[in-house]
Motif scaffolding. Structure first.
Motif, PDB file in Angstrom:
ATOM      1  N   ASN A  34       0.831  -1.189   0.000  1.00  0.00           N
ATOM      2  CA  ASN A  34       0.000   0.000   0.000  1.00  0.00           C
ATOM      3  C   ASN A  34       0.873   1.248   0.000  1.00  0.00           C
ATOM      4  N   SER A  35       1.956   1.255   0.771  1.00  0.00           N
ATOM      5  CA  SER A  35       2.827   2.423   0.805  1.00  0.00           C
ATOM      6  C   SER A  35       3.550   2.586  -0.535  1.00  0.00           C
ATOM      7  N   GLN A  38       1.166   4.229  -2.880  1.00  0.00           N
ATOM      8  CA  GLN A  38       1.015   5.653  -2.580  1.00  0.00           C
ATOM      9  C   GLN A  38       2.183   6.446  -3.138  1.00  0.00           C
ATOM     10  N   ASP A  41       1.717   6.722  -6.865  1.00  0.00           N
ATOM     11  CA  ASP A  41       0.657   7.685  -7.159  1.00  0.00           C
ATOM     12  C   ASP A  41       1.147   9.117  -6.983  1.00  0.00           C
TER      13      ASP A  41
END
Length: 61
Positions: A34-35, A38, A41
């Motif tokens: 997930n990190s 991010q 993104d």
């Protein structure tokens, strides 16, 4: 009688959302992917990577 009390407390916690928070804390942790997503993104939003690179990186994760 005790069972009815437990059910009433559980229903109250369910309606207030506290029960979901409690079980959410007990659940599994989100993986570190997930990190990484991010970061990808953010780099795409800042214009540091192209759309093509962004697509390839997202598919790898």
């Amino acid at each position: 009688m005790f069972t009815l009390l437990i059910l009433a407390i559980g229903f109250y916690l369910y309606k207030t959302g506290d029960l979901q928070k409690f079980f959410g804390k007990m659940g599994t942790q989100v993986p570190e992917n997930n990190s990484a997503r991010q970061i990808i993104d953010l780099r795409y939003a800042e214009g540091k990577i192209t759309e093509e690179e962004y697509g390839k990186l997202r598919n790898l994760i």
